[in-house]
Design a protein around this motif. Structure first.
Motif, short mmCIF file in Angstrom:
data_model
loop_
_atom_site.label_atom_id
_atom_site.label_comp_id
_atom_site.label_asym_id
_atom_site.label_seq_id
_atom_site.Cartn_x
_atom_site.Cartn_y
_atom_site.Cartn_z
N SER A 59 -4.31 -24.56 21.56
CA SER A 59 -4.99 -25.16 20.41
C SER A 59 -6.42 -24.66 20.26
O SER A 59 -6.99 -24.73 19.16
N ARG A 60 -7.01 -24.14 21.33
CA ARG A 60 -8.36 -23.61 21.23
C ARG A 60 -8.39 -22.31 20.42
O ARG A 60 -9.45 -21.90 19.95
N CYS A 61 -7.24 -21.69 20.25
CA CYS A 61 -7.18 -20.45 19.47
C CYS A 61 -7.00 -20.73 17.97
O CYS A 61 -7.32 -19.88 17.14
N LYS A 104 -2.51 -19.90 11.16
CA LYS A 104 -3.13 -18.66 10.69
C LYS A 104 -2.80 -17.53 11.65
O LYS A 104 -2.62 -17.74 12.86
N ALA A 105 -2.74 -16.31 11.12
CA ALA A 105 -2.39 -15.14 11.93
C ALA A 105 -3.49 -14.78 12.93
O ALA A 105 -3.23 -14.19 13.97
N ALA A 106 -4.76 -15.12 12.61
CA ALA A 106 -5.85 -14.78 13.51
C ALA A 106 -5.74 -15.51 14.85
O ALA A 106 -6.25 -15.03 15.87
N ALA A 107 -5.06 -16.64 14.88
CA ALA A 107 -4.93 -17.39 16.12
C ALA A 107 -4.07 -16.64 17.13
O ALA A 107 -4.27 -16.79 18.34
N VAL A 108 -3.13 -15.83 16.68
CA VAL A 108 -2.29 -15.06 17.60
C VAL A 108 -3.14 -14.03 18.35
O VAL A 108 -3.00 -13.86 19.56
N GLN A 109 -4.02 -13.35 17.64
CA GLN A 109 -4.89 -12.38 18.30
C GLN A 109 -5.86 -13.06 19.26
O GLN A 109 -6.16 -12.53 20.33
N ALA A 111 -5.19 -15.79 20.91
CA ALA A 111 -4.41 -16.19 22.07
C ALA A 111 -4.15 -15.01 23.00
O ALA A 111 -4.14 -15.15 24.23
N LYS A 112 -3.97 -13.82 22.45
CA LYS A 112 -3.76 -12.64 23.27
C LYS A 112 -5.03 -12.26 24.03
O LYS A 112 -4.96 -11.62 25.07
#
Length: 261
Positions: A59-61, A104-109, A111-112
């Protein structure tokens, strides 16, 4: 590319557990439940790490929309939300994979990129994960069914089922005797046992069943002793015929004479 994410169980634990994460990438339309560019694929998820714990970790992402956990990776389809409290519940027994869907898609990056930061705690004081004897006690208490709630859910399900069957019967009665687009009229036999559809495949199945029934009735030598007796009789007949053939050949040889004139 898979990236490791170190996650110790609690603050006092020094040995972390690594979660392998990557962006979930599939063909367009192949996975309807996990949208591309917004889904994080997580491997090596331990049994004590549930959807709530994963949602709290990532959730922090960004805002976590949903967490779907499976025994093994595969194409996902949109599943109906489980409304039953007592049925269709599966307890994980080993390591799993998870699909974390962000808004949002930015959260995936983001998280990585968590592997560059310090380890994340799965069990905290505000959100403790039960283990040991407390976990087994909680599982046992959760397995105790409230009879009133179970009866209410079963009654509601049966009411919905009866309503659905009544609607189907009303629809069938309304369409009975009405010809279809090709002019055919569907005729059924009412009663406890519905009539068989008048199709060629159904007729072939009925004929095949009748043939099998007759074959079972005409089955010979069903018992082992009957089979042995039949073999003995067959061998005796063969020996008798062999002796008769020998006598006939001997008689033919005796009657053979040399007649030059």
């Amino acid at each position: 590319m898979l990236r490791g994410r170190r996650n110790p169980f609690a603050q006092r634990q020094r040995s972390p557990h690594c979660l392998l994460v990557k962006e979930h990438q599939v063909r367009e339309g192949a996975d309807t439940a996990h949208p591309p560019r917004r889904t994080l694929f997580v491997l090596n998820v331990p049994p004590y790490c549930g959807p709530d714990a994963l949602s709290r970790l990532f959730s922090r992402c960004g805002h976590v929309q949903s967490v779907d956990m499976c025994d093994k990776p595969g194409p996902g389809e949109k599943k109906d939300k489980l409304t039953s409290k007592f049925f269709d519940h599966k307890t994980p027994k080993g390591f799993q994979v998870a699909y974390v869907v962000f808004r949002k898609a930015a959260a995936v990056q983001a998280a990585k990129a968590l592997s560059k930061e310090g380890p994340l705690l799965i069990s905290t004081k505000s959100h403790p994960v039960k283990t040991g004897i407390s976990k087994w006690i909680a599982s046992y208490e959760a397995s105790i069914v409230n009879p009133k709630e179970l009866k209410a859910e079963v009654d509601a399900y049966m009411q919905d089922y009866d309503k659905k069957m009544a609607e189907e019967e009303a629809k069938a009665a309304k369409e009975e005797g009405v010809p279809d687009e090709e002019g055919w009229v569907k005729v059924t036999r009412k009663g406890r046992k519905p009539g068989l559809p008048r199709t060629e495949a159904a007729n072939l199945r009925v004929l095949e069943k009748e043939k099998q029934k007759r074959a079972r009735k005409e089955l010979l030598n069903f018992y082992a002793w009957q089979h042995r007796e039949t073999k003995r009789e067959h061998i005796a007949q063969l020996r008798k015929k062999f002796e008769e053939d020998k006598q006939r050949i001997a008689l033919m040889r005796a009657q053979r004479k040399f007649r030059p004139y």
